[in-house]
Design a protein around this motif. Structure first.
Motif, PDB file in Angstrom:
ATOM      1  N   PRO A 211       0.842  -1.207   0.000  1.00 12.07           N
ATOM      2  CA  PRO A 211       0.000   0.000   0.000  1.00 12.07           C
ATOM      3  C   PRO A 211       0.875   1.254   0.000  1.00 12.07           C
ATOM      4  N   LEU A 212       0.736   2.079  -1.015  1.00  8.03           N
ATOM      5  CA  LEU A 212       1.413   3.363  -1.070  1.00  8.03           C
ATOM      6  C   LEU A 212       0.370   4.463  -0.886  1.00  8.03           C
ATOM      7  N   GLU A 213       0.792   5.707  -0.903  1.00  4.59           N
ATOM      8  CA  GLU A 213      -0.126   6.801  -0.596  1.00  4.59           C
ATOM      9  C   GLU A 213      -1.288   6.885  -1.572  1.00  4.59           C
ATOM     10  N   LYS A 214      -0.991   6.738  -2.877  1.00  5.61           N
ATOM     11  CA  LYS A 214      -2.040   6.943  -3.873  1.00  5.61           C
ATOM     12  C   LYS A 214      -2.294   5.716  -4.738  1.00  5.61           C
ATOM     13  N   ARG A 215      -1.610   4.630  -4.484  1.00 10.29           N
ATOM     14  CA  ARG A 215      -1.842   3.422  -5.274  1.00 10.29           C
ATOM     15  C   ARG A 215      -1.513   2.187  -4.460  1.00 10.29           C
ATOM     16  N   PHE A 216      -1.941   1.058  -4.961  1.00 14.77           N
ATOM     17  CA  PHE A 216      -1.723  -0.243  -4.314  1.00 14.77           C
ATOM     18  C   PHE A 216      -0.828  -1.040  -5.251  1.00 14.77           C
ATOM     19  N   ARG A 217       0.470  -1.058  -4.932  1.00 19.24           N
ATOM     20  CA  ARG A 217       1.466  -1.620  -5.850  1.00 19.24           C
ATOM     21  C   ARG A 217       1.575  -3.134  -5.705  1.00 19.24           C
ATOM     22  N   VAL A 218       1.648  -3.820  -6.848  1.00 15.03           N
ATOM     23  CA  VAL A 218       1.816  -5.269  -6.880  1.00 15.03           C
ATOM     24  C   VAL A 218       3.072  -5.595  -7.689  1.00 15.03           C
ATOM     25  N   ARG A 219       3.948  -6.403  -7.096  1.00 17.85           N
ATOM     26  CA  ARG A 219       5.182  -6.788  -7.789  1.00 17.85           C
ATOM     27  C   ARG A 219       5.427  -8.277  -7.619  1.00 17.85           C
ATOM     28  N   TYR A 220       6.027  -8.885  -8.656  1.00 15.72           N
ATOM     29  CA  TYR A 220       6.486 -10.264  -8.598  1.00 15.72           C
ATOM     30  C   TYR A 220       8.009 -10.250  -8.515  1.00 15.72           C
ATOM     31  N   ARG A 221       8.570 -11.162  -7.715  1.00 17.61           N
ATOM     32  CA  ARG A 221      10.023 -11.351  -7.742  1.00 17.61           C
ATOM     33  C   ARG A 221      10.313 -12.553  -8.631  1.00 17.61           C
ATOM     34  N   ILE A 222      10.929 -12.287  -9.779  1.00 16.77           N
ATOM     35  CA  ILE A 222      11.233 -13.337 -10.756  1.00 16.77           C
ATOM     36  C   ILE A 222      12.744 -13.406 -10.929  1.00 16.77           C
ATOM     37  N   ASP A 223      13.314 -14.578 -10.675  1.00 18.77           N
ATOM     38  CA  ASP A 223      14.766 -14.774 -10.742  1.00 18.77           C
ATOM     39  C   ASP A 223      15.503 -13.739  -9.901  1.00 18.77           C
ATOM     40  N   GLY A 224      14.929 -13.431  -8.734  1.00 18.62           N
ATOM     41  CA  GLY A 224      15.581 -12.530  -7.794  1.00 18.62           C
ATOM     42  C   GLY A 224      15.365 -11.057  -8.042  1.00 18.62           C
ATOM     43  N   VAL A 225      14.638 -10.688  -9.102  1.00 16.88           N
ATOM     44  CA  VAL A 225      14.434  -9.278  -9.456  1.00 16.88           C
ATOM     45  C   VAL A 225      12.947  -8.942  -9.366  1.00 16.88           C
ATOM     46  N   LEU A 226      12.623  -7.842  -8.675  1.00 18.22           N
ATOM     47  CA  LEU A 226      11.228  -7.430  -8.550  1.00 18.22           C
ATOM     48  C   LEU A 226      10.749  -6.770  -9.835  1.00 18.22           C
ATOM     49  N   GLN A 227       9.582  -7.202 -10.313  1.00 13.83           N
ATOM     50  CA  GLN A 227       8.984  -6.638 -11.529  1.00 13.83           C
ATOM     51  C   GLN A 227       7.552  -6.225 -11.214  1.00 13.83           C
TER      52      GLN A 227
END
Length: 572
Positions: A211-227
Motif C-alpha cells: 500500500p502506497l499513498e495513492k496506489r496499491f502496488r503489486v510486484r512479482y520477484r522473478i529470478d531474484g528481481v522485482l517486476q
C-alpha cells in the motif's frame, strides 16, 4: 490511456475538438466526485470520451498532426512473427505497444502515447535496437495485441477490465453503475486467484502487495528481481488484503501487529503452498507471499549449479557418518533449497532423518519434520534435545541462531550424528569465527565441523535466446581474464525473447565456495587463529571463492559478467 493528459486536454481545446466550457464542466464534475487535482485531467478526458464529446480516433489524429507521425490502420496490418517474438507479450501488454516489423537495426511499432519518452527509451534499451512509432487509439492497440499474440493467459489489463470495470482505478462516470468496480466478493476472489496463478506461470518466487499513498502496488520477484505488474484500484486495497488474510487464516480484526500465515491451493492440478507475511505500514497492511516450489526439491545436484568437481566434494561431505555441515549466505541465497536437495539425495530407507524448522517450508516424504512453536515452549533447543532420543542418523536444523542450539548441534555431531544447518555469513571460512562468536569453544568447532558451503544465486542466461559474443576489454579486466583466455571460453548473452520476458535471463544457478576441514585446518581452528590467516590457508589448499566459481560459469556460457560482479566480491 494516453499519458500527459493535461497536454491532451489543452490539445482538444486548441484543435476545437471539444468546447472549452465543456472541458471545464467535465473537470469540475470529476473534482466534485472526490478526484484529486492531480488526476482531474485524466478522469475528465475519460469522461469526455465516454460521453461521446470526442473520440480516441480524433485525439490520435490530432496528436499525429502535432508530432508529425503517421496513424496506423490496425485492421489492415499484420505484425511479423519476428517482431512479435522479439518484443514478447509481456512488454507489449505493459506499455500497450504493438510491434509491427523489424527492418535491419530498427523496429516499427504502434503506440497511443507519443509523449512517453521514458517508455520509448526503455523499449530501445531492452530490445537492443532503435524503435520508430506510428500512432493508434489505445483500445485499438489493446485489441490488436490480443489478436496478434492469442488468448493464452489473460493479460492483467484485460483481467482488470473484466473484474473491476472499464472505467479503471478511481474513475466514476455518471450514468455508469460500475458493477465491476465494486468490492463484492466475486471480483476480489477472481482477482486474487488470477494474481497467484499468473505469478506461478511466470515462475515468481514472491508476490509483494504494497500500500502506497495513492496506489496499491503489486510486484512479482522473478529470478531474484522485482517486476511491477498492473496495479488494482486503490479503493479495493482493503478488500483484497482481507481476502488474502482470510485465505491465510490470520486475524482479520488485527491490523496493528505483524502476522504470519499459510495458504494451500491447487493451480493447474498442482498443489502450491504460499507463506504469507502481513506487516502494518503507514498506508495499510503490506503482504508478501512466498511461493514454495516443491518441484525445486527434486532437483539433482547439477541443476543447483555444481560443476562435477564441486559436486563430488559436496557429495563426499553430506554422505559422511558424523559432524556438522553448514550452508551459509544471506536471505534469499538458496540455502534451504540446497539443504533440502542434499536431504533428498541421501534420503534412503536405512537412514532416519529428522528436521527442526521455523517454519517447515516443504513437506518431504520419508523425513520426520518438526515445527518450532515458541508459544508452547517448542524452541529449536527443546526440539533438538527430544530429537536425539529418537535415534536419528541425520539431523537438519533450520538455522543455528544461539549458543544453546549450537552446543546441542555440536554434541549431536560428536555422538555419531550428521548435522546439517545454516548460518548467515558472507563467506565459508567466516562460519568458524561466527560459531566462536556465538560462544562455541574453538576445540569443539575443530572437532565437529566437517565442511561449509557458501553460496549466492546468479541469473542463468535464457537457453532459448542465448547467443555468443565477444566481451569488451573492460569486462575481461573486471573478472581478471585476458584476451588470450577467450579461446577456451564461451561467452554468452541473452538476446531477450517472450519466454524470458525480454530480460535475457531465465532461472537461477548457484555460485559456490566449499570449505573442507582437514587435519591442518582443524589444528588452526583449535588454536583459534585469525580469520585472515584461516582464509589464506584454505586458499592455499585450493578453495575456490564464489567470484572464481562465478567466472568459471561465465566462461561456460551459463551466466553473465554483470550477474557475477553484482552478486560476489573479490577476495585476495
Amino acid at each position: 490511456m494516453i499519458s500527459a493528459d493535461d497536454y491532451v486536454i489543452d490539445l482538444i481545446q486548441t484543435e476545437q475538438l471539444v468546447p472549452p466550457e465543456t472541458v471545464a464542466a467535465a473537470r469540475e464534475y470529476v473534482l466534485s466526485q472526490g478526484t484529486t487535482e492531480e488526476n482531474a485531467d485524466t478522469e475528465a478526458l475519460t469522461l469526455l470520451v465516454d460521453k461521446g464529446y470526442t473520440t480516441w480516433a480524433a485525439i490520435t489524429a490530432a496528436l499525429a498532426q502535432q508530432f508529425d507521425m503517421e496513424v496506423a490502420d490496425l485492421e489492415g496490418i499484420r505484425p511479423t512473427p519476428e517482431a512479435l517474438e522479439r518484443m514478447g507479450r509481456e512488454l507489449a501488454d505493459r506499455y500497450n505497444v504493438l510491434p509491427l516489423q523489424i527492418e535491419g537495426p530498427q523496429m516499427l511499432a504502434v503506440t497511443a502515447d507519443p509523449l512517453d519518452t521514458d517508455m520509448m527509451d526503455e523499449l530501445a534499451r531492452v530490445l537492443g535496437m532503435s524503435v520508430s512509432f506510428r500512432l493508434a487509439p489505445p483500445d485499438d492497440i489493446r485489441a490488436a495485441i490480443k489478436s496478434a499474440y492469442g488468448d493464452d493467459g489473460l493479460p492483467q489489463s484485460d483481467a482488470m477490465k473484466a473484474l473491476f470495470g472499464d472505467a479503471g482505478p478511481g474513475v466514476n462516470i455518471p450514468g455508469n453503475d460500475a458493477k465491476g468496480a465494486s468490492a463484492d466478493d466475486a471480483p476480489i476472489i477472481k482477482y486474487v486467484n488470477l494474481l497467484i496463478t499468473e505469478a506461478i506461470r511466470r515462475r515468481a518466487s514472491d508476490i509483494h502487495m504494497e500500500p502506497l499513498e495513492k496506489r496499491f502496488r503489486v510486484r512479482y520477484r522473478i529470478d531474484g528481481v522485482l517486476q511491477e505488474v498492473e496495479n488494482p484500484p486503490k479503493r479495493l486495497q482493503a478488500s483484497i488484503i482481507a481476502r488474502l488474510k482470510l485465505m491465510a487464516e490470520v486475524s482479520l480484526a488485527e491490523k496493528r501487529i505483524p502476522q504470519d500465515g499459510r495458504i494451500q491451493i491447487q493451480v493447474s492440478g498442482k498443489d502450491v503452498d504460499l507463506r504469507v507475511s502481513v506487516l502494518p505500514t503507514v498506508y495499510g497492511e503490506s503482504i508478501v507471499m512466498r511461493i514454495l516450489d516443491k518441484e525445486g526439491l527434486r532437483l539433482g545436484l547439477p541443476e543447483l549449479g555444481f560443476f562435477s568437481d564441486d559436486q563430488a566434494t559436496f557429495q563426499k561431505i553430506i554422505t559422511g557418518a558424523d559432524g556438522i555441515f553448514l550452508v551459509t549466505g544471506p536471505t534469499g541465497s538458496g540455502k534451504s533449497t540446497t539443504l533440502y536437495s542434499a536431504l533428498n539425495y541421501i534420503n534412503q530407507p536405512d537412514r532416519k532423518i529428522i528436521t527442526v524448522e521455523d517454519p517447515v517450508e516443504y513437506q518431504m516424504p520419508g523425513i520426520n519434520q518438526v515445527q518450532v512453536r515458541r508459544e508452547v515452549g517448542m524452541t529449536f533447543s527443546a526440539a533438538l534435545r527430544s530429537m536425539l532420543r529418537q535415534a536419528p542418523n541425520i539431523i537438519m536444523i533450520g538455522e543455528i541462531r544461539d549458543l544453546e542450539t549450537a552446543e546441542i548441534a555440536v554434541n549431536a555431531s560428536l555422538t555419531g550424528h550428521m548435522v546439517f544447518s545454516t548460518l548467515h555469513t558472507n563467506d565459508a571460512p567466516s562460519a568458524v569465527s561466527r560459531l566462536v562468536d556465538i560462544g562455541v569453544k574453538p576445540f569443539l568447532v575443530s572437532a565437529s565441523l566437517r565442511g561449509v558451503l557458501a553460496q549466492r544465486l546468479v541469473r542463468r542466461i535464457c537457453p532459448d535466446c542465448t547467443e555468443s559474443y565477444n566481451p569488451t576489454e573492460k569486462e575481461l579486466i573486471s573478472i581478471g581474464m585476458t584476451v588470450g583466455d577467450l579461446s577456451s571460453s564461451n561467452f554468452q548473452k541473452g538476446r531477450g525473447c517472450s519466454k524470458c520476458h525480454n530480460t535475457g535471463y531465465r532461472g537461477r544457478r548457484g555460485v559456490f565456495e566449499i570449505f573442507m576441514v582437514n587435519e591442518e585446518i582443524q589444528e588452526m581452528i583449535y588454536r583459534n587463529v585469525s580469520l585472515v590467516d584461516l582464509r589464506r590457508k584454505v586458499r592455499e589448499l585450493g578453495m575456490r571463492t564464489m567470484r572464481e566459481d562465478g567466472i568459471r560459469k561465465i566462461a561456460a556460457g551459463i551466466t553473465s559478467v554483470e550477474e557475477v560482479l553484482s552478486t560476489t566480491v573479490e577476495v585476495e
